[in-house]
Design an enzyme around this catalytic site. Structure first.
Site, PDB file in Angstrom:
ATOM      1  N   SER A 459      22.357  46.957  -6.384  1.00  0.00           N
ATOM      2  CA  SER A 459      23.619  47.280  -7.039  1.00  0.00           C
ATOM      3  C   SER A 459      24.425  48.308  -6.239  1.00  0.00           C
ATOM      4  O   SER A 459      24.924  48.011  -5.166  1.00  0.00           O
ATOM      5  CB  SER A 459      23.336  47.757  -8.470  1.00  0.00           C
ATOM      6  OG  SER A 459      24.488  47.709  -9.262  1.00  0.00           O
ATOM      7  N   ASP A 470      29.689  46.959   7.174  1.00  0.00           N
ATOM      8  CA  ASP A 470      30.941  46.252   7.476  1.00  0.00           C
ATOM      9  C   ASP A 470      31.886  47.102   8.318  1.00  0.00           C
ATOM     10  O   ASP A 470      32.596  46.581   9.185  1.00  0.00           O
ATOM     11  CB  ASP A 470      31.631  45.828   6.176  1.00  0.00           C
ATOM     12  CG  ASP A 470      30.889  44.711   5.466  1.00  0.00           C
ATOM     13  OD1 ASP A 470      30.014  44.096   6.099  1.00  0.00           O
ATOM     14  OD2 ASP A 470      31.173  44.446   4.281  1.00  0.00           O
ATOM     15  N   LYS A 484      21.412  42.168  -6.194  1.00  0.00           N
ATOM     16  CA  LYS A 484      22.086  42.202  -7.497  1.00  0.00           C
ATOM     17  C   LYS A 484      23.538  42.604  -7.284  1.00  0.00           C
ATOM     18  O   LYS A 484      23.847  43.774  -7.085  1.00  0.00           O
ATOM     19  CB  LYS A 484      21.410  43.181  -8.454  1.00  0.00           C
ATOM     20  CG  LYS A 484      22.063  43.193  -9.833  1.00  0.00           C
ATOM     21  CD  LYS A 484      21.435  44.238 -10.739  1.00  0.00           C
ATOM     22  CE  LYS A 484      22.097  44.225 -12.111  1.00  0.00           C
ATOM     23  NZ  LYS A 484      23.508  44.661 -12.056  1.00  0.00           N
TER      24      LYS A 484
END
EC number: 3.4.21.102
Length: 695
Positions: A459, A470, A484
């Site tokens: 999460s 990224d 998740k």
């Protein structure tokens, strides 16, 4: 329509979706303490019907996954309800399921909309009577000590197995189960008289638990069959369970800090609360089964077949008192007893912590973050100031076992490591996309960064790790995360105008989905490490992709962001660091021993049957103990400690070294050296270029 089935002594019983037992039980030497007439289904309450109707409305109208509650979906709910009641497929006969399916299979959608619980209670009634029958048969097998020298086997995982066709087929399954129970006790050096007494008590207790079934229990299992058919993170909590849940997240609650789950008659650990005694002990792991509980002194009480809430009450207690748990490890092996001291789950135990380690002459900092609690970012800001003052040359953010927390903290924490820009995208059930950004235009830490993850990082942890990856801001090391990528909210089924209405329970359901700034979802796939460590947490057993109805991975358009790290530079560094990492752990005795252990684990995970030959099982356990004792003594030798004579001599307070973190620190030190070399090379190149231009 009537259901026909055979029972022992060739007695034929006919029933209207029920099971006849009273005249069919032979006179066994070991008898159940309760009669069939003592087992009765509780009455359906008006509150349960209202809760069902309201839960159905909310799930069909507000869930992220838009479902059509029709006959097809009704069949799926039916199958999951049967599975929830009989996970190992050893209780219902196939004829029971066929009969129940014919009557209710396509009717559950209509009943749910109407708040009608007749199907749920009728099916549960059959299960109760069948379970009584199974345990009565199990008791009969204790009449004499069985032969444990043959070639019999027990099927380890019957989750996807077919239901028994006949009572004889069911009896074979329980023959194997009882033999396995006997072997497990025999491996603990129990004599037959002790084993017989213990299992007689255990099986009779399981029967007695049937008489303690409450209407709330049935409604919760049934509505969770509906909820979990939509997605694995949607659930219904009965009023009693909701109250317990609220208590469990209260930091003043005193206990050991575990989340437990129940399947059939077994209770296992689902997760560990960061900072709580269970997590701090490093001796308990998700998947471990709790088979016994005792206090500081006295006997360990067998808890197989207990109600979940009763076990929780047994484990909870005052701060400073001891509780002993008898555990069957998830990874196999004989049971062991673990002693824990109850304590409050303190906020300071869950707070981020900073440590330093000198590795190859380099000052490496580690910030351990157990959860994304409110106030985390402010705490980390202060730690980063200390880090700068101590002249740390690289930082590892350790998110292992971090199951998530506040989205706002994940975004704010990411902002400490980038100047500004989007951190995560969120899409709701109406396909609306919102971008959560760091917009303070400041970067608290600009140094070398690593993010350490494992399979239990989920999460909010995945949001932070994905953002750093990224942006090319940091290097991700460890194991692929849980996967998740969904957001849930909790809503009481009581309305504001329900002035005199008793509690109806709470619904937790999925409302949104997370997406990385590059557009890909963290759902299902999670975040992959740039530098991988051995899979100490079995990815074939744990993770979102192991759920049969998890939301799918997909992607949306990329957010507008700019990578802060040089792609070629980072990729080159990762390749070099990974090469050094692999060469190092190939010779590291801790990793060598771990890989041997993982090889055994993987072989056993893939096998479908377990021997019911006592000598073979004992030989396997002895071999396991010998291997672990050898590994421990080799470690003790390296540490200058005295060798153990027996695995059971291991001190109760012993903590194994975190050699994963030690290796991560070595990788960080390698990066410091690599980065320094690159700067020298660049400086030399620039100097040579200036000299050449003067010529």
């Amino acid at each position: 329509m009537v259901m026909k089935f055979k029972m022992s002594k060739n007695v034929i019983c006919y029933t209207w979706l029920s099971v006849c037992l009273s005249s069919a039980i032979p006179a066994f030497a070991v008898q159940p303490t309760l009669k069939p007439s003592d087992i009765s289904i509780p009455a359906i309450s008006e509150e349960s019907q209202l809760a069902t109707k309201r839960a159905t409305t909310r799930l069909t109208q507000s869930h992220y996954r838009k479902i059509k509650l029709d006959d097809d979906f009704s069949e799926k709910i039916f199958d999951r309800y049967i599975k929830n009641l009989d996970f190992n497929h050893n209780t219902f006969l196939q004829s029971d399921i066929d009969e129940l399916r014919q009557k209710y299979g396509t009717k559950l959608d209509e009943q749910l909309n109407q708040g009608d619980l007749s199907a749920a209670f009728d099916i549960y009634d059959v299960m109760m009577k069948r379970r009584y029958e199974r345990y009565t048969y199990a008791l009969s097998l204790l009449d004499k000590e069985p032969d444990l020298n043959g070639q019999d086997q027990i099927e380890i995982d019957r989750e996807k197995a077919a239901a028994p066709q006949t009572e004889a087929d069911a009896n074979k399954l329980w023959d194997a189960r009882v033999k396995n129970d006997i072997i497990n006790l025999k491996l603990k050096d129990k004599k037959w008289s002790e084993i017989k007494a213990k299992l007689t008590k255990r099986y009779n207790l399981a029967i007695r638990r049937l008489t303690q079934t409450k209407a709330d229990d049935i409604v919760q299992i049934y509505l969770n069959a509906f909820a979990r058919e939509i997605d694995p993170h949607t659930s219904y909590l009965s009023p009693r369970t909701a109250k317990s849940f609220n208590e469990s997240i209260n930091l003043s609650l005193e206990g050991i800090g575990t989340t437990l789950q129940s399947e059939d008659d077994e209770i296992s650990i689902k997760s560990l609360v960061p900072g709580a005694p269970a997590e701090r002990s490093k001796k308990l792991h998700p998947g471990d089964k709790i088979i016994g509980v005792g206090q500081a002194t006295g006997d360990i009480e067998d808890v197989v077949g207990w109600r979940l809430e009763d076990l929780v009450e047994k484990i909870k207690g005052k701060k400073g008192t001891k509780v002993r748990l008898e555990i069957e490890p998830a990874k196999g092996g004989k049971s062991r007893i673990i002693t824990l001291v109850r304590d409050k789950v303190r906020i300071e135990d869950q707070a981020a912590k900073l440590t330093f380690e000198k590795v190859s002459g380099k000052n490496i900092a580690v910030i351990k973050i157990p959860s994304f609690y409110i106030g985390l970012t402010e705490d980390v800001k202060k730690l980063l100031v200390k880090l700068e003052n101590q002249k740390a040359e690289a930082l590892i953010v350790d998110l292992r076992e971090n199951g998530g927390g506040a989205l706002t903290e994940a975004v704010a924490l990411s902002g400490l490591f980038i100047t500004d820009g989007p951190v995560v995208q969120v899409r709701d059930a109406y396909q609306r996309i919102r971008v959560h950004e760091d917009d303070d235009a400041t970067q608290q830490y600009k140094g070398l960064l690593f993010v350490m993850i494992n399979r239990y990082s989920a999460s909010a942890s995945e949001i932070f790790a994905a953002a750093m990856q990224d942006y090319r801001r940091g290097i991700i090391i460890g194991q692929n995360t849980f996967g998740k990528g969904t957001v849930q909210q909790s809503r009481s089924l009581n309305f504001i105008y329900d002035l005199d209405q008793s509690p109806l329970g709470v619904l937790q359901y999925t409302i949104q989905k997370f997406y990385r700034v590059n557009g890909g979802s963290t759902q299902l796939k999670g975040v992959a490490a740039d530098i991988n460590f051995p899979e100490i947490i079995d990815a074939k057993e744990y993770g979102e992709d192991k759920e049969d109805n998890a939301l799918a991975w997909d992607k949306i358009p990329s957010a507008s962001y700019m990578e802060v790290g040089n792609i070629n530079y980072i990729d080159n560094a990762v390749n070099i660091l990974n090469e050094k990492h692999l060469a190092r752990i190939a010779k590291d005795p801790e990793f060598v021993a771990l890989n041997e252990e993982l090889k055994v684990r993987n072989e056993r995970r893939d096998r479908k049957f377990l021997s019911l030959n006592y000598k073979m099982r004992k030989a396997e356990n002895d071999k396991d103990d010998a291997r672990r004792l050898k590994d421990l003594n080799e470690r003790f030798k390296r540490e200058g400690k005295k060798a153990l004579k027996d695995i059971d001599d291991l001190p109760k307070d012993y903590e194994a070294p975190d050699f994963f973190l030690k290796e991560a620190e070595k990788i960080a030190a390698d990066f410091v050296i690599f980065n320094s070399d690159q700067k020298i090379n660049q400086a030399n190149g620039l100097s040579e270029a200036k000299t050449e231009s003067k010529k």
